[in-house]
Design a protein around this motif. Structure first.
Motif, PDB file in Angstrom:
ATOM      1  N   GLY A   1      -1.595   7.310 -25.019  1.00 20.73           N
ATOM      2  CA  GLY A   1      -2.459   8.444 -24.006  1.00 20.73           C
ATOM      3  C   GLY A   1      -3.733   8.715 -24.441  1.00 20.73           C
ATOM      4  O   GLY A   1      -4.381   9.462 -23.681  1.00 20.73           O
ATOM      5  N   ASP A   2      -4.388   8.399 -25.522  1.00 20.90           N
ATOM      6  CA  ASP A   2      -5.565   8.863 -25.816  1.00 20.90           C
ATOM      7  C   ASP A   2      -6.697   7.863 -25.000  1.00 20.90           C
ATOM      8  O   ASP A   2      -6.636   6.936 -25.004  1.00 20.90           O
ATOM      9  N   PRO A   3      -7.569   8.799 -23.989  1.00 18.34           N
ATOM     10  CA  PRO A   3      -8.448   7.855 -23.182  1.00 18.34           C
ATOM     11  C   PRO A   3      -9.661   7.195 -23.881  1.00 18.34           C
ATOM     12  O   PRO A   3     -10.455   7.733 -23.653  1.00 18.34           O
ATOM     13  N   ILE A   4      -9.382   6.209 -24.675  1.00 22.10           N
ATOM     14  CA  ILE A   4     -10.360   5.474 -25.467  1.00 22.10           C
ATOM     15  C   ILE A   4     -11.010   4.480 -24.353  1.00 22.10           C
ATOM     16  O   ILE A   4     -10.337   4.152 -23.475  1.00 22.10           O
ATOM     17  N   GLY A   5     -12.178   3.752 -24.723  1.00 22.62           N
ATOM     18  CA  GLY A   5     -12.722   2.598 -24.137  1.00 22.62           C
ATOM     19  C   GLY A   5     -13.764   3.045 -23.274  1.00 22.62           C
ATOM     20  O   GLY A   5     -14.456   4.156 -23.408  1.00 22.62           O
ATOM     21  N   LEU A   6     -14.183   2.192 -22.448  1.00 23.49           N
ATOM     22  CA  LEU A   6     -15.023   2.397 -21.505  1.00 23.49           C
ATOM     23  C   LEU A   6     -15.006   3.677 -20.403  1.00 23.49           C
ATOM     24  O   LEU A   6     -13.866   3.204 -19.282  1.00 23.49           O
ATOM     25  N   HIS A   7     -15.820   4.563 -20.444  1.00 23.76           N
ATOM     26  CA  HIS A   7     -15.512   5.406 -19.458  1.00 23.76           C
ATOM     27  C   HIS A   7     -16.270   5.714 -18.122  1.00 23.76           C
ATOM     28  O   HIS A   7     -16.008   5.888 -16.865  1.00 23.76           O
ATOM     29  N   ILE A   8     -17.694   5.302 -18.315  1.00 23.22           N
ATOM     30  CA  ILE A   8     -18.549   5.239 -17.222  1.00 23.22           C
ATOM     31  C   ILE A   8     -19.435   4.140 -17.511  1.00 23.22           C
ATOM     32  O   ILE A   8     -19.773   3.355 -18.596  1.00 23.22           O
ATOM     33  N   GLY A   9     -19.733   3.243 -16.344  1.00 25.54           N
ATOM     34  CA  GLY A   9     -20.727   2.058 -16.378  1.00 25.54           C
ATOM     35  C   GLY A   9     -20.007   0.872 -16.635  1.00 25.54           C
ATOM     36  O   GLY A   9     -18.570   0.839 -16.251  1.00 25.54           O
ATOM     37  N   GLN A  10     -20.694  -0.197 -16.891  1.00 22.72           N
ATOM     38  CA  GLN A  10     -20.397  -1.492 -17.137  1.00 22.72           C
ATOM     39  C   GLN A  10     -21.011  -1.993 -18.428  1.00 22.72           C
ATOM     40  O   GLN A  10     -21.927  -1.484 -18.669  1.00 22.72           O
ATOM     41  N   LEU A  11     -20.323  -2.843 -19.039  1.00 22.12           N
ATOM     42  CA  LEU A  11     -20.645  -3.590 -20.156  1.00 22.12           C
ATOM     43  C   LEU A  11     -21.577  -4.725 -20.039  1.00 22.12           C
ATOM     44  O   LEU A  11     -22.146  -5.410 -21.374  1.00 22.12           O
ATOM     45  N   ASN A  12     -21.681  -5.416 -18.926  1.00 23.96           N
ATOM     46  CA  ASN A  12     -22.130  -6.789 -18.639  1.00 23.96           C
ATOM     47  C   ASN A  12     -23.696  -6.681 -18.454  1.00 23.96           C
ATOM     48  O   ASN A  12     -24.244  -7.389 -17.787  1.00 23.96           O
TER      49      ASN A  12
END
Length: 373
Positions: free
Chosen positions: A25-36
């Motif tokens: 349930g921990d909201p980790i990772g990409l939150h906004i935008g894009q990585l490419n």
């Protein structure tokens, strides 16, 4: 050095701080935008707010790596006249991606809790509470005797056979393999339609469950047969135990009052709270960044004299007092230690991989509290 994009940077980051370590349930990772998109500057911060994004814009950073997730709860709407909405709007307008690593960075080897323990001079540390482990798997694969050494080597390079302080561990036994290639086959040994006997070796190696795809890929790449024969078995034994918090001993025994002053100085906080008899002797210390209210019993069970953590609740402090566990609460913001820690670690990882990336340490103060003395 070569140019990089967000995916390459985060791939390296997640090898150090895997997502699988995070609490459910921990909201980790990409939150906004894009990585490419191309990235040559990354801003590292504890928290994300509008001022931090302004700092990223000023420094030309197109990626922000944060410890605390900026969107901790689901967002039902984005109103750009609210503080959160303004922050999101600026990220989108300036093509800034925001990535969060929270409890996975707390737990990771060399992560937040190791940084805190090292700063406090805690020796021979172990987790306060085990939160992650994985099963050991065993691969048994059959190949011609003449090819066994090369296959063993490739499996070892993929991480198979690592056991404690030993690498490239394996077991072999020899026997006779039998098969008959049929129409459509392209056998390395033997002819289509002809029964074939081969002196073969059975190679057995163990590996962590998370390495399975990599190990199997290496096996297929190195195996001489078109259709290798192999078995994979899940073992009862587990490996790679990791957990939250750290506990160990300090080099010099102190009273609780002396230790509280020491924590205050080490983390450069203007004030802190502590629970317990000021004259209590402190030798075994537990530390847990952020909110450690749930871990007083685990810390006591591990033999801690004191738990250093933040956001201690009134009634939990009373419970710790009843357990005869001292508490030192220097606040949640001491986790800002991760800013320099992550910047240094990622600079090292990107350098090893020839990626031209600059990691910038945020200078924005996100501590919301002020103190009267």
């Amino acid at each position: 050095m070569k140019k990089s994009n967000g995916h390459q940077i985060i791939e390296l980051f997640e090898k150090w701080s895997p997502k699988r370590l995070a609490f459910e349930g921990d909201p980790i990772g990409l939150h906004i935008g894009q990585l490419n998109r191309p990235v040559d500057k990354v801003l590292v911060t504890l928290d994300v707010n509008e001022h931090v994004i302004d700092e990223a814009i000023e420094n030309g950073a197109s990626l922000v790596i944060a410890h605390h997730p900026p969107l901790f709860r689901p967002v039902k709407s984005i109103m750009t006249d609210t503080p959160q909405g303004k922050m999101i709007e600026k990220c989108i307008k300036h093509n800034i991606a925001v990535y969060a690593a929270h409890t996975n960075l707390d737990i990771a080897a060399g992560g937040v809790n190791d940084m805190l323990a090292e700063r406090l001079g805690i020796l021979e540390t172990e987790p306060i509470d085990i939160t992650n482990s994985e099963y050991l798997m065993k691969l048994a694969v059959f190949c011609p005797v003449d090819d066994a050494d090369a296959l063993r080597q490739k499996l070892a390079m993929a991480g198979a056979g690592a056991m404690g302080d030993y690498q490239a561990c394996s077991f072999s036994s020899q026997g006779t393999g039998r098969f008959t290639p049929v129409a459509g086959a392209n056998p390395t040994i033997g002819e289509v339609g002809e029964p074939t006997r081969v002196d073969e070796e059975r190679i057995e190696v163990v590996f962590a469950e998370s390495q399975q795809a990599k190990v199997i890929k290496a096996m297929f790449a190195a195996h001489p047969y078109e259709e290798p024969a192999f078995d994979i078995v899940k073992m009862q034994r587990k490996t790679n135990e990791q957990g939250i918090g750290r506990i160990g001993k300090i080099a010099k025994e102190m009273t609780l009052k002396e230790f509280a002053h020491y924590v205050k100085d080490v983390f450069e906080v203007p004030a802190l709270r502590f629970v317990g008899d000021p004259d209590t002797k402190i030798h075994k210390v537990a530390v847990l960044g952020g909110d450690g209210n749930k871990y007083i019993t685990a810390a006591k069970r591990k033999g801690a004299d004191v738990l250093v953590t933040g956001d201690m609740y009134y009634h939990v402090a009373q419970d710790a007092q009843a357990l005869d566990l001292a508490i030192v609460d220097p606040g949640h913001n001491i986790e800002k230690i991760m800013i320099a820690g992550v910047a240094n670690k990622m600079t090292e990882l990107c350098g090893e991989n020839k990626l031209a990336v600059e990691f910038i340490e945020s200078k924005i103060i996100t501590e919301p509290f002020q103190f009267l003395s």
